[in-house]
Every structure is written in structure tokens, then in C-alpha cells.
Design an enzyme around this catalytic site. Structure first.
Site, PDB file in Angstrom:
ATOM      1  N   ARG A  15      -2.056  -0.988  -8.411  1.00  0.00           N
ATOM      2  CA  ARG A  15      -3.377  -0.482  -8.015  1.00  0.00           C
ATOM      3  C   ARG A  15      -3.335   1.041  -8.019  1.00  0.00           C
ATOM      4  O   ARG A  15      -2.467   1.651  -7.392  1.00  0.00           O
ATOM      5  CB  ARG A  15      -3.749  -0.979  -6.620  1.00  0.00           C
ATOM      6  CG  ARG A  15      -5.137  -0.480  -6.146  1.00  0.00           C
ATOM      7  CD  ARG A  15      -5.306  -0.642  -4.641  1.00  0.00           C
ATOM      8  NE  ARG A  15      -5.115  -2.012  -4.240  1.00  0.00           N
ATOM      9  CZ  ARG A  15      -4.631  -2.366  -3.050  1.00  0.00           C
ATOM     10  NH1 ARG A  15      -4.269  -1.455  -2.162  1.00  0.00           N
ATOM     11  NH2 ARG A  15      -4.490  -3.641  -2.743  1.00  0.00           N
ATOM     12  N   ASP A  23       0.829  -1.204   0.000  1.00  0.00           N
ATOM     13  CA  ASP A  23       0.000   0.000   0.000  1.00  0.00           C
ATOM     14  C   ASP A  23       0.864   1.255   0.000  1.00  0.00           C
ATOM     15  O   ASP A  23       1.938   1.282   0.612  1.00  0.00           O
ATOM     16  CB  ASP A  23      -0.901   0.033   1.235  1.00  0.00           C
ATOM     17  CG  ASP A  23      -2.169  -0.789   1.048  1.00  0.00           C
ATOM     18  OD1 ASP A  23      -2.584  -0.963  -0.108  1.00  0.00           O
ATOM     19  OD2 ASP A  23      -2.732  -1.244   2.055  1.00  0.00           O
TER      20      ASP A  23
END
Length: 326
Positions: free
Chosen positions: A202, A152
Site C-alpha cells: 500500500r 502499517d
């Protein structure tokens, strides 16, 4: 204008205590957090699989202050991998990790002891090597059961370290993914570099409070950047992961994929657990790969506050719950 205020509150111990004690908090937290333990999240993974969905699992917790806490975070993910293996769910679930949870933000030993070169700054945060050492066994264990890990993105000061760790992990585990954020000025260049064969990226808008010197501040600018970056990813050779709940951006993503000649299994959509659940099922029913970002654990506060900051409707939902329970 409430978003920056809420993001600032996400770092406040006083607000943490207040929010945790509010009578309606549990009702709202349960909307965004799938449970507190592995045992509680496993049925969520099974239910998603039954609906044709995939998941990415996040053990929440970022406020790591000691190496021992970072090691405990590593062990929590290793426990998760073990349970997914036992239940044969590895093919349906990957994992998302925040490197701050693995010790990235901790000071280096020299800094902690007052040593180190005077007036110089390390290339990466002091805990860079510790984070890499802690996350590697998780990535290795995930690969062993046929799944993977996505790193992330956090605030902009951590990204050079995150990308370096991502590059290092991909030497042995090329399926390791990473996240980029459209509100940062740097991201268009990052996307061009990352849109290579074998990469998994992402794209999200971004959920940290960033200064105007490094990030777009208005929604229209952030959305325009999102589309430009997504076009780069779709035209590249990697695997784009569209992290958005915005119907307009989802439609644009489908069109960009069509223009790039991508098949339905050559990209995917990702949305958060508890938000637009009907859309998750609809996209999967149309043949799209749809992955639900599913967080669980006891240290939910920082994650929860960013969900409130992202969308005013979430804040209104929380306020109504507090008033009703009060």
C-alpha cells in the site's frame, strides 16, 4: 503549516484531554471512527460488502507502555478475526496493524533494567521481538479464514524493524502486506525492493511529522515522489494498493495501471472510512477493487489527530462542529 502543529499535538496528553472534552468532538470522531467495539463495526463491514466494497480493519491504539497492553492489542485483533469467521466476512475484510500497538516501541528487558552494551544501540527497537511474537498469531488466524494482514508504516525510526518483521512473516504467510510512504526519501528504494511477485504494497503519502533530513516537506515534492513510486509498483510483479483520496493521483494510478497492462483485479484503491464515500462507490461500480480503511476502538485520539493534519477541510469541519455544539 497547521499539519506539523497538529501532529505534534497528537503526542500531547494535555491536548488529548482538551480535545476529548470538546463538545463537538464526538460528532467528528464518529465521521472517522466506525465504532468502539467489534459489534459496532460488523454492520459497517456488511454495508460495505453490499455496496461492492472491501474493507481493511484497524483496531486503533498506539500508546502502548507495557507488555500486557501489547498482549491485549493482540487479543483484540484475535477477537476480530473470530467474529469475521463466525459471520463469513473473511473474504471481504482484511486487517491493518501498527506494530507499535504490539509492543515494538517498548524497551528491551536489558535496557529496562539498565543493562546492555554501553554506548551501543540495538539493530531494532527493543520491542521488535515482542511485536513479532504478538503479530504472528494474528496473521496466522487471518490466513485461516482466508484473509490477510497489512503492516502499517509509522514514523521513520520504526521502518527497518517493520520491514524485517514483514519479511519474516512472509516466509510462512506470503500474502502479508506492508505500507510505504511517498514523503520519505528512502521509499523509492524500498518500492524497487518490494515490487516483486507475490508482494502486496500500500502506497500512501505519509501522516507523521518527519524532519527535512529524511522526508520531503512540500506537497508538490511528495506528490511527484508518489507518482514515481506508484509507477515502480505498477511496473513490478506485486500487487499495488493505491492509498489516496486525491482525484489527480487516482486518475494517474488508473493510467499507470493501463500502461502496465494490469487488469482491474491486479491492483486496488484504498480510502479512509468517512472520506469521499461517494467516490468509494463510484470506483467499485466501474469495476475497480475499492477497499475502505475502517478504524474502530476507544483509543482514537492519535488516529483522529492525523486525519485532521492530513487535510485542512477536516480541521475546518471539526472547528465548525465545536462552535456549533458550543
Amino acid at each position: 503549516m497547521l499539519g506539523p502543529v497538529i501532529l505534534a499535538a497528537s503526542r500531547s496528553d494535555k491536548m488529548r484531554r482538551f480535545i476529548s472534552a470538546a463538545p463537538g468532538t464526538k460528532q467528528v470522531v464518529d465521521r472517522f471512527i466506525a465504532g468502539e467495539s467489534v459489534d459496532q463495526v460488523v454492520p459497517v463491514v456488511r454495508d460495505a460488502a453490499d455496496k461492492g466494497l472491501e474493507v481493511t480493519l484497524d483496531v486503533v491504539g498506539e500508546d502502548i507502555t507495557t507488555p500486557e497492553q501489547a498482549a491485549a492489542a493482540r487479543d483484540a485483533y484475535l477477537e476480530l478475526v473470530g467474529r469475521l469467521k463466525e459471520l463469513g466476512l473473511g473474504a471481504r475484510a482484511e486487517m491493518s496493524v501498527k506494530l507499535s500497538m504490539f509492543g515494538q516501541s517498548l524497551p528491551s528487558p536489558a535496557t529496562a533494567l539498565g543493562g546492555g552494551p554501553s554506548g551501543s544501540a540495538p539493530e531494532f527497537p527493543g520491542g521488535h521481538d515482542l511485536a513479532l511474537a504478538n503479530v504472528r498469531p494474528v496473521v496466522e488466524a487471518a490466513a485461516a479464514i482466508g484473509t490477510t494482514v497489512t503492516l502499517d508504516a509509522e514514523d521513520h525510526t520504526t521502518l527497518d524493524s517493520m520491514f524485517a518483521i514483514h519479511e519474516e512473516l512472509r516466509k510462512d504467510f506470503p500474502q502479508t502486506g506492508c505500507v510505504i510512504q511517498s514523503y520519505l526519501f528512502r521509499t523509492e528504494a524500498d518500492a524497487r525492493r518490494l515490487a516483486a511477485a507475490g508482494s502486496r504494497v500500500r502506497l500512501v503519502k505519509g501522516a507523521y511529522k518527519e524532519p527535512a533530513s529524511v522526508a520531503y516537506q512540500s506537497k508538490p515534492e511528495i506528490d511527484k515522489a508518489y507518482v514515481r513510486i506508484l509507477k515502480t509498483l505498477m511496473q513490478g510483479e506485486g500487487y499495488p494498493m493505491i492509498g489516496s483520496h486525491d482525484p489527480r493521483l487516482i486518475a494517474i494510478g488508473q493510467e499507470l495501471a493501463r500502461q502496465a497492462g494490469r487488469k482491474l483485479d491486479e491492483y486496488e484503491f484504498q480510502m479512509l472510512y468517512g472520506i469521499r464515500s461517494e467516490e468509494h462507490v463510484r470506483l467499485a461500480a466501474e469495476g475497480h477493487r475499492m477497499r475502505v480503511y475502517t478504524a474502530y476502538g476507544t483509543d482514537w485520539y492519535g488516529y483522529f489527530m492525523r486525519r485532521l493534519a492530513e487535510k485542512p477541510a477536516n480541521l475546518l469541519f471539526f472547528g465548525r462542529s465545536v462552535l456549533t455544539r458550543g
